[in-house]
Design a protein around this motif. Structure first.
Motif, PDB file in Angstrom:
ATOM      1  N   ALA A 128       1.019  -1.357  -0.076  1.00 20.90           N
ATOM      2  CA  ALA A 128       0.231   0.034  -0.102  1.00 20.90           C
ATOM      3  C   ALA A 128       0.825   1.361  -0.045  1.00 20.90           C
ATOM      4  CB  ALA A 128      -0.566   0.045   1.333  1.00 20.90           C
ATOM      5  N   SER A 129       1.975   1.346   1.035  1.00 17.90           N
ATOM      6  CA  SER A 129       2.981   2.348   0.988  1.00 17.90           C
ATOM      7  C   SER A 129       3.591   2.783  -0.343  1.00 17.90           C
ATOM      8  CB  SER A 129       3.702   2.190   2.191  1.00 17.90           C
ATOM      9  OG  SER A 129       4.719   3.269   2.036  1.00 17.90           O
ATOM     10  N   ARG A 130       3.975   1.391  -0.659  1.00 21.68           N
ATOM     11  CA  ARG A 130       4.863   1.948  -1.767  1.00 21.68           C
ATOM     12  C   ARG A 130       4.261   2.346  -3.240  1.00 21.68           C
ATOM     13  NH1 ARG A 130      10.063  -0.522  -4.121  1.00 21.68           N
ATOM     14  NH2 ARG A 130      10.279  -0.861  -1.909  1.00 21.68           N
ATOM     15  N   SER A 131       2.993   1.567  -3.166  1.00 23.48           N
ATOM     16  CA  SER A 131       2.083   1.872  -4.476  1.00 23.48           C
ATOM     17  C   SER A 131       1.217   3.389  -4.217  1.00 23.48           C
ATOM     18  CB  SER A 131       1.036   0.730  -4.787  1.00 23.48           C
ATOM     19  OG  SER A 131       0.145   0.682  -3.794  1.00 23.48           O
ATOM     20  N   GLY A 132       1.198   3.883  -3.231  1.00 24.24           N
ATOM     21  CA  GLY A 132       0.508   5.209  -2.697  1.00 24.24           C
ATOM     22  C   GLY A 132      -0.941   4.871  -2.789  1.00 24.24           C
ATOM     23  N   VAL A 133      -1.248   3.599  -2.405  1.00 25.61           N
ATOM     24  CA  VAL A 133      -2.644   3.309  -2.269  1.00 25.61           C
ATOM     25  C   VAL A 133      -2.955   2.859  -0.882  1.00 25.61           C
ATOM     26  CG1 VAL A 133      -4.100   1.193  -2.663  1.00 25.61           C
ATOM     27  CG2 VAL A 133      -3.377   2.624  -4.647  1.00 25.61           C
ATOM     28  N   ASN A 134      -4.082   3.107  -0.411  1.00 33.06           N
ATOM     29  CA  ASN A 134      -4.618   2.862   0.931  1.00 33.06           C
ATOM     30  C   ASN A 134      -4.623   1.179   1.160  1.00 33.06           C
ATOM     31  OD1 ASN A 134      -6.349   2.756   3.543  1.00 33.06           O
ATOM     32  ND2 ASN A 134      -5.334   4.868   3.354  1.00 33.06           N
ATOM     33  N   LYS A 135      -4.179   0.925   2.289  1.00 28.19           N
ATOM     34  CA  LYS A 135      -4.378  -0.508   2.518  1.00 28.19           C
ATOM     35  C   LYS A 135      -5.879  -0.968   2.428  1.00 28.19           C
ATOM     36  CE  LYS A 135      -4.135  -1.301   7.152  1.00 28.19           C
ATOM     37  NZ  LYS A 135      -3.749  -2.043   8.403  1.00 28.19           N
ATOM     38  N   THR A 136      -6.793  -0.066   2.966  1.00 29.17           N
ATOM     39  CA  THR A 136      -8.062  -0.641   2.713  1.00 29.17           C
ATOM     40  C   THR A 136      -8.429  -1.029   1.438  1.00 29.17           C
ATOM     41  OG1 THR A 136      -8.514   1.238   4.278  1.00 29.17           O
ATOM     42  CG2 THR A 136     -10.556  -0.030   3.650  1.00 29.17           C
ATOM     43  N   THR A 137      -8.022  -0.109   0.385  1.00 30.03           N
ATOM     44  CA  THR A 137      -8.439  -0.486  -1.138  1.00 30.03           C
ATOM     45  C   THR A 137      -7.826  -2.055  -1.430  1.00 30.03           C
ATOM     46  OG1 THR A 137      -8.202   1.915  -1.456  1.00 30.03           O
ATOM     47  CG2 THR A 137      -7.757   0.362  -3.384  1.00 30.03           C
ATOM     48  N   ILE A 138      -6.538  -2.268  -0.969  1.00 33.07           N
ATOM     49  CA  ILE A 138      -6.169  -3.654  -1.233  1.00 33.07           C
ATOM     50  C   ILE A 138      -7.015  -4.590  -0.622  1.00 33.07           C
ATOM     51  CG2 ILE A 138      -4.181  -4.952  -1.089  1.00 33.07           C
ATOM     52  CD1 ILE A 138      -2.196  -2.665  -1.106  1.00 33.07           C
ATOM     53  N   TYR A 139      -7.429  -4.427   0.717  1.00 33.29           N
ATOM     54  CA  TYR A 139      -8.011  -5.533   1.110  1.00 33.29           C
ATOM     55  C   TYR A 139      -9.547  -5.599   0.562  1.00 33.29           C
ATOM     56  CZ  TYR A 139      -5.070  -6.764   4.940  1.00 33.29           C
ATOM     57  OH  TYR A 139      -4.007  -7.060   5.761  1.00 33.29           O
ATOM     58  N   ARG A 140      -9.908  -4.366  -0.127  1.00 30.68           N
ATOM     59  CA  ARG A 140     -11.395  -4.334  -0.574  1.00 30.68           C
ATOM     60  C   ARG A 140     -11.334  -5.312  -1.842  1.00 30.68           C
ATOM     61  NH1 ARG A 140     -13.144   0.639   0.873  1.00 30.68           N
ATOM     62  NH2 ARG A 140     -11.535   1.945   0.480  1.00 30.68           N
ATOM     63  N   TRP A 141     -10.280  -5.585  -2.384  1.00 28.49           N
ATOM     64  CA  TRP A 141     -10.122  -6.264  -3.650  1.00 28.49           C
ATOM     65  C   TRP A 141      -9.650  -7.674  -3.588  1.00 28.49           C
ATOM     66  CZ3 TRP A 141     -13.235  -4.674  -7.469  1.00 28.49           C
ATOM     67  CH2 TRP A 141     -13.389  -3.371  -7.674  1.00 28.49           C
ATOM     68  N   TRP A 142      -8.686  -7.786  -2.393  1.00 26.57           N
ATOM     69  CA  TRP A 142      -8.234  -9.337  -2.424  1.00 26.57           C
ATOM     70  C   TRP A 142      -7.982  -9.525  -1.036  1.00 26.57           C
ATOM     71  CZ3 TRP A 142      -5.595  -5.336  -5.539  1.00 26.57           C
ATOM     72  CH2 TRP A 142      -5.408  -5.503  -6.747  1.00 26.57           C
ATOM     73  N   PRO A 143      -8.490 -10.753  -0.700  1.00 20.19           N
ATOM     74  CA  PRO A 143      -8.646 -11.326   0.663  1.00 20.19           C
ATOM     75  C   PRO A 143      -7.244 -11.381   1.432  1.00 20.19           C
ATOM     76  CG  PRO A 143      -8.779 -13.065  -0.636  1.00 20.19           C
ATOM     77  CD  PRO A 143      -8.488 -11.735  -1.814  1.00 20.19           C
ATOM     78  N   ALA A 144      -6.029 -11.447   0.876  1.00 16.97           N
ATOM     79  CA  ALA A 144      -4.722 -11.846   1.325  1.00 16.97           C
ATOM     80  C   ALA A 144      -3.423 -11.563   0.456  1.00 16.97           C
ATOM     81  CB  ALA A 144      -4.611 -13.208   1.880  1.00 16.97           C
ATOM     82  N   LYS A 145      -2.398 -11.471   0.791  1.00 15.10           N
ATOM     83  CA  LYS A 145      -1.140 -11.152  -0.055  1.00 15.10           C
ATOM     84  C   LYS A 145      -0.904 -12.026  -1.018  1.00 15.10           C
ATOM     85  CE  LYS A 145       2.702 -12.732   2.758  1.00 15.10           C
ATOM     86  NZ  LYS A 145       3.965 -12.491   3.292  1.00 15.10           N
ATOM     87  N   ASP A 146      -1.438 -13.340  -0.718  1.00 13.66           N
ATOM     88  CA  ASP A 146      -1.300 -14.283  -1.860  1.00 13.66           C
ATOM     89  C   ASP A 146      -1.967 -13.994  -3.259  1.00 13.66           C
ATOM     90  OD1 ASP A 146       0.459 -15.803  -0.384  1.00 13.66           O
ATOM     91  OD2 ASP A 146      -1.007 -16.829   0.460  1.00 13.66           O
ATOM     92  N   ALA A 147      -3.143 -13.417  -2.826  1.00 19.82           N
ATOM     93  CA  ALA A 147      -4.175 -13.143  -4.123  1.00 19.82           C
ATOM     94  C   ALA A 147      -3.667 -12.137  -4.620  1.00 19.82           C
ATOM     95  CB  ALA A 147      -5.502 -12.829  -3.441  1.00 19.82           C
ATOM     96  N   VAL A 148      -3.061 -10.928  -4.064  1.00 20.52           N
ATOM     97  CA  VAL A 148      -2.351 -10.070  -4.644  1.00 20.52           C
ATOM     98  C   VAL A 148      -1.473 -10.255  -5.316  1.00 20.52           C
ATOM     99  CG1 VAL A 148      -1.365  -7.517  -4.348  1.00 20.52           C
ATOM    100  CG2 VAL A 148      -3.151  -8.332  -2.754  1.00 20.52           C
TER     101      VAL A 148
END
Lengths: 192, 192, 192, 192
Positions: free
Chosen positions: C38-58
């Motif tokens: 999230a930090s590196r991509s300039g996106v909020n953590k929440t946004t990532i969790y909104r779309w993928w359930p875990a880091k493996d999925a990302v």
DNA sequence: CGATAAACGAGACGGTACGTCGCGTCTTGGT
DNA sequence: ACCAAGACGCGACGTACCGTCTCGTTTATCG
């Protein structure tokens, strides 16, 4: 002349207010969220934010719109009877299952929430002004001196009830109520 | 045999309590967060959670630990003087710059928060028991009837002040205080 | 008709994928955290969790989205040349500075991670199906018997490279590669 | 001469190792935590940290100490029989309920975990050296050319099995194994 | 009656705080 | 000398709502 929607509110204001008070009673102040109001009332979150800045404002509007704050002014023929009726009504408001959580919640939030504080202030001011005739009748009947301070009488009586229920968490019995009314009346009757 | 740390608390309990009350005064109940307490007190969030389940518990502990709830029991020689001193102390507590935000917030939040309610209940119960000698002295002096109910007297007096300041948002002048004390005393003096 | 965003992904999917692969290469699988992505991509953590359930999925999505898994199917005119080209490509993937950390980490983690395993399985299955023409050309040219099992040939070849690099941690020289290709080809050529 | 405790390990090393492998099998690599090892083995967390820097090191020590990595070197009288036995043993290791999760886990972590990587490297190197006599016997019997590369043969065979099971997630049938052994043997038999 | 402006639904997004977990360090006290 | 007990700082987890923000889609009022 469809007056169904007051100025400054969304179309589904009533549904929003109803949902707000329901949720407040069910889940308490913290469980009351804008999202839950939106969901329960079938309205979009955006719509609520369009009209009110925060949940306190919604709640304040809902309270004003509701009849929870309405109360009948007693006229029993004697000041003692009137004060006793008022004292019982206040006790009822603070202990009845439906109203207690709402009232407690509003008062709790009031000190830091201008909207709610304004509602409370307005409510008590209006209440006091509506109580004036009661005291004037008592003066006319000779039950009370002209110099008596109605506001102080109500402060003492209402304050004792609020204090006892909300802070001391002690029961308020009918005897307690009549004892308090008597004490205050006799105190007010004594000359200054 | 260093007994410096009481059982059941973290090593930096004092710093945590201080931060808690500071932040409560600054930001109010809702603005008081565990993370802000941790940050201000230089303690890790985890440490706070290790010892208290929620912010109410921290706050309750901080209040108990603080001297905010301490008060001197007056002994002026007359019941009127004693009650006036108590009334002034209560007013002071609810209006002084340092204590008002804390006390007002806590009292307001108490009805909804079991831990805070417990603190308030304990405080008022202990307070009442410490007030007993004051009333016994008054009875011994013949200033009060044996049948008078000290709890009711304090409910009326303290309730009026609390009600007026926190709910009606009206000033409490010295005249108001002495008037209320007189009213209550004369009411209590009248026979039942 | 702006088809800019595919269904089922956030608006900044590309930035997230890029950050994911960068961080994977830099810090390894365990050092790859949602917060760092999230930090590196300039996106909020929440946004990532909104779309993928875990880091493996990302990570799986990032891999599929990337061109790391893309590869050209060789057609050199001889099966030996084709296999050698494939073997070199695999070796390259597992040793080149940009791809090695990512591919090695993903392959290593795959057995324990369903999403990554699925990516690997899909990748290898698709790869095998795309290799079919290569083997059919070889059969048409008479370089391979009809009974030969392409999957086994690729298992042996790819497995040897993978095994040697990732598990035995030994270098894979050009001679080793051509030796392995020759051995497998001659083995496959021998009658069953 | 109580050799029960090796140098560089705590008194309860065996209990720790046992707990480590049990937990690894039960909960996988991520579910294996220092705290759970300590709890299961009845040892304090501090004790583990005193001897190993991280859980990988504990795991590596536990593996070395265990007999999971032990394997019998076959001697069936023919190279084909020996290789087949080895291939079956590898397949068994990768699919048996007790060993599969451990092996998969170790290999997954190895690329980024020096301790585990060292364990794997050592294991495969030692294994290869123990396989040498097998190949020498085959050469002595005339089953294999002197120029054949045992390491490459084992890379191909073992690699195919690992690859097929862990990455392609495909079954490894007895026919597949014998087919692979035949292919590799015939390929190795063909002149260079 | 049809234009046009207000209101609304849908939902992605950045953000703060939550309460939890395990890490690895440290101190204390007891064999 | 070793170890049990356990407090602590720390980083990350995954979740809940917050309040903001487009972007189309109704509505409903008025020219």
């Amino acid at each position: 002349m469809s007056e169904e929607r007051a100025r400054g509110g969304p179309r589904q204001a009533s549904a929003i207010f109803a949902a707000t008070l329901e949720l407040l009673a069910e889940r308490g102040y913290d469980g009351l969220t804008i999202e839950s109001i939106a969901s329960r009332s079938g309205v979009n979150k955006t719509t609520i934010y369009r009209w009110w800045p925060a949940k306190d404002a919604v709640l304040a509007a809902a309270l004003v719109h509701s009849d929870l704050l309405a109360f009948a002014m007693p006229d029993t023929g004697s000041l003692r009877g009137d004060l006793l009726a008022l004292a019982r009504a206040i006790t009822q408001l603070l202990t009845a299952e439906q109203t207690a959580p709402i009232v407690a919640t509003v008062l709790a939030a009031a000190p830091r929430r201008p909207e709610l504080a304004a509602v409370a202030r307005t409510f008590f001011a209006e209440r006091l002004s509506r109580e004036q005739p009661m005291f004037q009748r008592a003066i006319a009947r000779g039950e009370l001196q002209t110099t008596a301070d109605p506001a102080m009488i109500m402060d003492l009586l209402a304050g004792a009830i609020w204090f006892r229920i909300l802070l001391r968490d002690q029961p308020v019995s009918p005897d307690y109520l009549s004892g308090a009314v008597d004490l205050v009346l006799q105190g007010a009757a004594a000359a200054h």
